[in-house]
Enzyme design. Structure first.
Site, short mmCIF file in Angstrom:
data_model
loop_
_atom_site.label_atom_id
_atom_site.label_comp_id
_atom_site.label_asym_id
_atom_site.label_seq_id
_atom_site.Cartn_x
_atom_site.Cartn_y
_atom_site.Cartn_z
N ASP A 92 -5.00 -0.77 -12.17
CA ASP A 92 -3.61 -0.34 -12.19
C ASP A 92 -3.65 1.18 -12.23
O ASP A 92 -3.99 1.77 -13.25
CB ASP A 92 -2.89 -0.90 -13.42
N VAL A 93 -3.33 1.82 -11.12
CA VAL A 93 -3.51 3.27 -11.02
C VAL A 93 -2.53 4.05 -11.89
O VAL A 93 -2.68 5.27 -12.05
CB VAL A 93 -3.38 3.76 -9.56
N LYS B 184 5.04 12.05 -2.10
CA LYS B 184 4.03 12.47 -1.12
C LYS B 184 3.98 14.00 -0.99
O LYS B 184 2.90 14.56 -0.75
CB LYS B 184 4.28 11.81 0.23
N ASP C 292 -8.05 -2.66 -6.53
CA ASP C 292 -6.69 -3.07 -6.15
C ASP C 292 -6.00 -3.65 -7.37
O ASP C 292 -6.66 -4.21 -8.26
CB ASP C 292 -6.73 -4.11 -5.02
N ILE D 153 -4.63 0.41 4.94
CA ILE D 153 -5.55 1.52 5.18
C ILE D 153 -6.74 1.46 4.24
O ILE D 153 -7.88 1.67 4.64
CB ILE D 153 -4.81 2.87 5.05
N SER E 281 1.18 11.83 3.48
CA SER E 281 2.01 11.23 4.52
C SER E 281 2.63 12.36 5.33
O SER E 281 2.73 13.49 4.85
CB SER E 281 3.12 10.38 3.90
N THR F 237 0.75 -1.56 8.92
CA THR F 237 0.07 -2.16 7.77
C THR F 237 0.97 -3.25 7.20
O THR F 237 2.13 -3.37 7.61
CB THR F 237 -0.20 -1.11 6.67
N TYR G 111 9.78 8.35 -2.33
CA TYR G 111 8.56 8.38 -1.53
C TYR G 111 8.28 9.79 -1.02
O TYR G 111 7.15 10.29 -1.13
CB TYR G 111 8.68 7.40 -0.35
#
Length: 253
Positions: A62-63, A159, A36, A17, A142, A190, A155
């Protein structure tokens, strides 16, 4: 074009995405900072955009690391000359029973998906406020930020956290002229989900759970993100836009 000369920063921009957001924003005139964890992927997407006549630069980020996040935001501002829209697209997921989920895997998913949304947003907002500018943030939530699914405890928790964080940031930053919204995608094809589509039975199941009888593509979500980030939608903030082909609308009996 809606994004002519605007600066768009995208985390997780090297694939899926995020990559599609970068490409479509550039096609609408944006200057794009492709961020990225894999710098080679980021630079490859930026090269694609430049070859198509757009303006883009790849960055490693690196987030989960505050220093890396700050370097990305400041580097993007220096390179692009301004900041307008941040898209938090970096994300991972686990597939394991809640009974078998390790603390390490839990922490990893929460760190990338939730902390990895908070840190770039904070750094971006701080730079906008320091410069006296307004801007937009769009987060990738999500459908599993508003419902649950088996074997995805971290996850789903992360989210749901992104949805809550979106609302909190919208509330706090609105008076500063910073809008914060989120997109809640359904099942999107994806690289992260590709293995589902290699199984004919699974593909049929995925198609069948959607009212529109198809799964989503990255462009479906990228269009929604760019809609939320557009200046023409200046009264939208704190919204979570569900883009799921009717998956959460109801079950086909």
């Amino acid at each position: 074009m809606r994004y002519q000369d605007r600066a768009v920063l995208v985390t997780g921009g090297g694939s899926g995405i995020g990559r599609q957001v970068c490409r479509m924003a550039a096609a609408e005139g944006a200057r794009v900072a492709v961020g990225d964890l894999d710098q080679a992927r980021a630079e490859a997407v930026a090269a694609e955009i430049r070859e198509a006549g757009g303006e883009a630069q790849g960055f490693a980020i690196d987030v989960t690391d505050p220093a890396s996040v700050t370097a990305f935001v400041e580097g993007a501002e220096t390179t692009l000359g301004r900041l307008d829209l941040l898209v938090n697209s970096a994300g991972i997921r686990e597939i394991v029973s809640v009974l078998d989920l390790s603390p390490e895997e839990w922490q990893r998913v929460i760190a990338v998906n939730l902390t990895g949304t908070f840190l770039p947003s904070q750094a971006f907002a701080r730079r906008l406020i320091a410069a006296g500018r307004t801007g937009q943030i769009v987060n990738l939530a999500s459908t599993l930020g508003i419902m649950a699914a088996p074997n995805r405890a971290a996850y789903v928790a992360s989210k749901h956290g992104v949805v809550g964080l979106t609302k909190e940031m919208a509330l706090e930053l609105g008076e500063k002229g910073i809008r914060v919204n989120a997109v809640a995608p359904g099942v999107i094809r994806t690289p992260m989900t590709e293995r589902y589509f290699q199984d004919p039975e699974m593909s049929a199941t995925i198609r069948g759970i959607h009212a529109m009888n198809r799964w989503g593509e990255p462009a479906d979500i990228a269009r929604a993100i760019l809609f939320l980030g557009a200046e023409e939608n200046g009264f939208m903030t704190g919204s979570v836009l569900t883009v799921d082909g009717g998956w959460t609308t109801g079950k086909k009996m």
